[in-house]
Design an enzyme around this catalytic site. Structure first.
Site, PDB file in Angstrom:
ATOM      1  N   LYS A  47       0.816  -1.218   0.000  1.00  0.00           N
ATOM      2  CA  LYS A  47       0.000   0.000   0.000  1.00  0.00           C
ATOM      3  C   LYS A  47       0.848   1.266   0.000  1.00  0.00           C
ATOM      4  O   LYS A  47       0.470   2.267  -0.607  1.00  0.00           O
ATOM      5  CB  LYS A  47      -0.971  -0.002   1.178  1.00  0.00           C
ATOM      6  CG  LYS A  47      -2.065  -1.044   0.996  1.00  0.00           C
ATOM      7  CD  LYS A  47      -3.327  -0.728   1.751  1.00  0.00           C
ATOM      8  CE  LYS A  47      -4.422  -1.664   1.272  1.00  0.00           C
ATOM      9  NZ  LYS A  47      -5.608  -1.694   2.065  1.00  0.00           N
TER      10      LYS A  47
ATOM     11  N   LYS B 175      -5.372 -10.068  -6.454  1.00  0.00           N
ATOM     12  CA  LYS B 175      -6.514 -10.192  -5.542  1.00  0.00           C
ATOM     13  C   LYS B 175      -7.669  -9.285  -5.968  1.00  0.00           C
ATOM     14  O   LYS B 175      -7.426  -8.149  -6.395  1.00  0.00           O
ATOM     15  CB  LYS B 175      -6.033  -9.774  -4.140  1.00  0.00           C
ATOM     16  CG  LYS B 175      -6.943 -10.129  -3.006  1.00  0.00           C
ATOM     17  CD  LYS B 175      -6.391  -9.601  -1.688  1.00  0.00           C
ATOM     18  CE  LYS B 175      -6.660  -8.124  -1.512  1.00  0.00           C
ATOM     19  NZ  LYS B 175      -7.017  -7.698  -0.158  1.00  0.00           N
TER      20      LYS B 175
ATOM     21  N   LYS C 280     -10.982  -3.624  -3.456  1.00  0.00           N
ATOM     22  CA  LYS C 280     -11.835  -2.427  -3.528  1.00  0.00           C
ATOM     23  C   LYS C 280     -11.164  -1.318  -4.327  1.00  0.00           C
ATOM     24  O   LYS C 280     -11.833  -0.503  -4.953  1.00  0.00           O
ATOM     25  CB  LYS C 280     -12.077  -1.886  -2.122  1.00  0.00           C
ATOM     26  CG  LYS C 280     -12.866  -2.784  -1.212  1.00  0.00           C
ATOM     27  CD  LYS C 280     -12.868  -2.146   0.179  1.00  0.00           C
ATOM     28  CE  LYS C 280     -13.463  -3.058   1.200  1.00  0.00           C
ATOM     29  NZ  LYS C 280     -12.791  -2.927   2.494  1.00  0.00           N
TER      30      LYS C 280
HETATM   31  N1  AQP Z   1     -10.144 -10.873  -2.653  1.00  0.00           N
HETATM   32  C1  AQP Z   1     -10.480 -11.327  -1.442  1.00  0.00           C
HETATM   33  N2  AQP Z   1     -10.764 -12.640  -1.257  1.00  0.00           N
HETATM   34  C2  AQP Z   1     -11.117 -13.114  -0.021  1.00  0.00           C
HETATM   35  N3  AQP Z   1     -11.206 -12.310   1.065  1.00  0.00           N
HETATM   36  C3  AQP Z   1     -10.932 -11.003   0.912  1.00  0.00           C
HETATM   37  N4  AQP Z   1     -10.935  -9.967   1.782  1.00  0.00           N
HETATM   38  C4  AQP Z   1     -10.588  -8.836   1.130  1.00  0.00           C
HETATM   39  N5  AQP Z   1     -10.346  -9.094  -0.165  1.00  0.00           N
HETATM   40  C5  AQP Z   1     -10.558 -10.436  -0.331  1.00  0.00           C
HETATM   41  C6  AQP Z   1     -11.281 -10.095   3.187  1.00  0.00           C
HETATM   42  O1  AQP Z   1     -12.331  -9.185   3.468  1.00  0.00           O
HETATM   43  C7  AQP Z   1     -12.207  -8.762   4.817  1.00  0.00           C
HETATM   44  C8  AQP Z   1     -12.337  -7.275   4.891  1.00  0.00           C
HETATM   45  O2  AQP Z   1     -11.281  -6.674   4.176  1.00  0.00           O
HETATM   46  P1  AQP Z   1     -10.945  -5.162   4.487  1.00  0.00           P
HETATM   47  O3  AQP Z   1     -12.035  -4.315   4.061  1.00  0.00           O
HETATM   48  O4  AQP Z   1     -10.614  -4.999   5.916  1.00  0.00           O
HETATM   49  O5  AQP Z   1      -9.627  -4.829   3.743  1.00  0.00           O
HETATM   50  P2  AQP Z   1      -8.868  -5.277   2.478  1.00  0.00           P
HETATM   51  O6  AQP Z   1      -8.354  -6.676   2.629  1.00  0.00           O
HETATM   52  O7  AQP Z   1      -7.804  -4.283   2.307  1.00  0.00           O
HETATM   53  O8  AQP Z   1      -9.914  -5.188   1.326  1.00  0.00           O
HETATM   54  P3  AQP Z   1      -9.593  -4.948  -0.186  1.00  0.00           P
HETATM   55  O9  AQP Z   1     -10.844  -5.146  -0.898  1.00  0.00           O
HETATM   56  O10 AQP Z   1      -8.451  -5.758  -0.622  1.00  0.00           O
HETATM   57  O11 AQP Z   1      -9.232  -3.422  -0.231  1.00  0.00           O
HETATM   58  P4  AQP Z   1      -7.955  -2.682  -0.792  1.00  0.00           P
HETATM   59  O12 AQP Z   1      -8.239  -2.495  -2.224  1.00  0.00           O
HETATM   60  O13 AQP Z   1      -7.931  -1.406  -0.034  1.00  0.00           O
HETATM   61  O14 AQP Z   1      -6.751  -3.543  -0.547  1.00  0.00           O
HETATM   62  C9  AQP Z   1     -10.871  -9.292   5.348  1.00  0.00           C
HETATM   63  O15 AQP Z   1     -11.107 -10.445   6.141  1.00  0.00           O
HETATM   64  C10 AQP Z   1     -10.137  -9.675   4.088  1.00  0.00           C
HETATM   65  O16 AQP Z   1      -9.234 -10.739   4.304  1.00  0.00           O
END
Ligand code: AQP
Length: 346
Positions: A115, A207, A210
């Site tokens: 990040k 992955k 968001k």
């Molecule tokens: N692609 C994924 N597959 C399975 N699980 C996922 N999680 C996130 N992406 C996937 C799980 O969702 C929960 C909440 O995630 P978060 O909102 O706390 O943060 P994150 O992992 O940073 O989400 P993103 O979508 O990946 O956002 P960005 O784009 O900001 O990096 C967690 O349990 C996570 O494991």
């Protein structure tokens, strides 16, 4: 080892574009855990601001994640649903953990490296210290189990390291204050099922996330039936038919991803999906996957819309959850203050 009462904690950041990965990797698992455990589910708004958030969007997204929790089937009456910033003990315990965690530990976190990217000097201190706050979220409630996606594995290992170091560093004080041999549990991550890491629909090695610039890379929980079908139709695949054995998915990231998504949505295994669709072309499989995705996700999107039409109701749920969470958090912090040697207390 000291036995702690089983309790589940997990969180989701209100950073917009809640997607299928968040649902299958986390929220759907949260729903399942309700039958067997006391659960605490948190909208982690303090984590969200480790990168810039527009204040109006943050409030809207906080209500949207809450609505997703409830629409997916979490019961805020039986369990606790709240947003992190309403319980000040999260910040208080995170500070203590900042003093327990080592710079070297946090420097090894891949999420920070990814990040912060090349511009590390310009990343917030909060982004670096994120795992200390996450450990505080979990350990404030002495949670024993944390359902998460695969990407959070490293942070959960760090949570265990922090708990262990706190228990060791303060062992004498912990015993002297009557907390026995350990103050904090060593939390177990629950990373299970066929969709612990849902991949981008545009690139099977990335992955689903968001923050991906392409909306076609993910299925948002708010997408309507037509959009879900369109995104799956456009999903990247290879020219081969689906393999007839699980070993045939090796080296075929996109096929593996779509099979995993189907299995998770159907509540079955990848093996069972292969047994049904092995040898089929993607052109035959994708419409079946789209039908299943719509069947599972459309009711959630509809219920989210209904809930979001009444923000005051959502805010009341969060306030009630925060009050119940605060009662547990205050008790833990009282103990932490005694153990650390802080004079006085509330
Ligand atoms: N692609 C994924 N597959 C399975 N699980 C996922 N999680 C996130 N992406 C996937 C799980 O969702 C929960 C909440 O995630 P978060 O909102 O706390 O943060 P994150 O992992 O940073 O989400 P993103 O979508 O990946 O956002 P960005 O784009 O900001 O990096 C967690 O349990 C996570 O494991």
């Amino acid at each position: 080892m000291k036995a702690f009462k089983p309790r589940v904690f997990s969180g989701v950041q209100p950073t917009g574009n809640l997607h299928l990965g968040n649902y299958l990797g986390a929220i759907a698992r949260f729903v399942e855990m309700q039958n067997s455990h006391d659960c605490i589910y948190c909208v982690v708004d303090m984590h969200a601001i480790t990168v810039w958030q527009d204040p109006k969007e943050l409030a809207r997204n906080t209500r949207e994640v809450t609505a997703a929790f409830i629409a997916a089937g979490i019961d805020p009456g039986k369990h606790i649903v709240f947003n992190q910033s309403q319980v000040h003990e999260h910040a208080e315990l995170a500070w203590v953990f900042n003093c327990v965690a080592r710079m070297g530990w946090l420097s090894r976190m891949t999420q920070f490296k990814e990040k912060a990217g090349k511009d590390r000097e310009n990343a917030s201190v909060g982004l670096f210290a994120y795992p200390s706050l996450m450990a505080a979220d979990i350990l404030l409630y002495l949670a024993t189990h944390v359902p998460v996606g695969d990407d959070q594995k490293q942070h959960l290992e760090l949570t265990r390291d922090i708990a262990q170091k706190f228990n060791n560093d303060f062992a004498e004080s912990i015993a002297a204050h009557g907390y026995g041999e350990a103050f904090f549990p060593e939390t177990e991550p629950l990373i299970q099922g066929p969709a612990t890491r849902v991949m981008s629909l545009r690139e099977g090695t990335k992955k689903m996330s968001k923050s991906d610039a392409s909306d076609y890379s993910r299925i948002n929980l708010t997408d309507d039936a037509d959009m879900i079908a369109l995104k799956l139709r456009k999903a990247k695949t290879d020219p081969e038919p689906l393999p007839s054995e699980i070993a045939g998915l090796k080296g075929r990231a996109e096929a593996d991803n779509l099979i995993g998504i189907y299995a998770a949505l159907a509540g079955t295994t990848k093996e069972a999906v292969i047994a049904e669709f092995g040898g089929s072309q993607f052109s035959a499989f994708k419409p079946k996957l789209a039908d299943l995705a719509v069947e599972r996700l459309a009711p959630i999107a509809g219920e989210m819309r209904r809930l979001l039409a009444d923000p005051a109701h959502i805010d009341a749920i969060l306030k009630d959850g925060a009050e119940r969470a605060s009662a547990i958090a205050a008790e833990t912090m009282k103990g932490v203050r005694e153990v650390v040697g802080f004079v006085g207390g509330r």
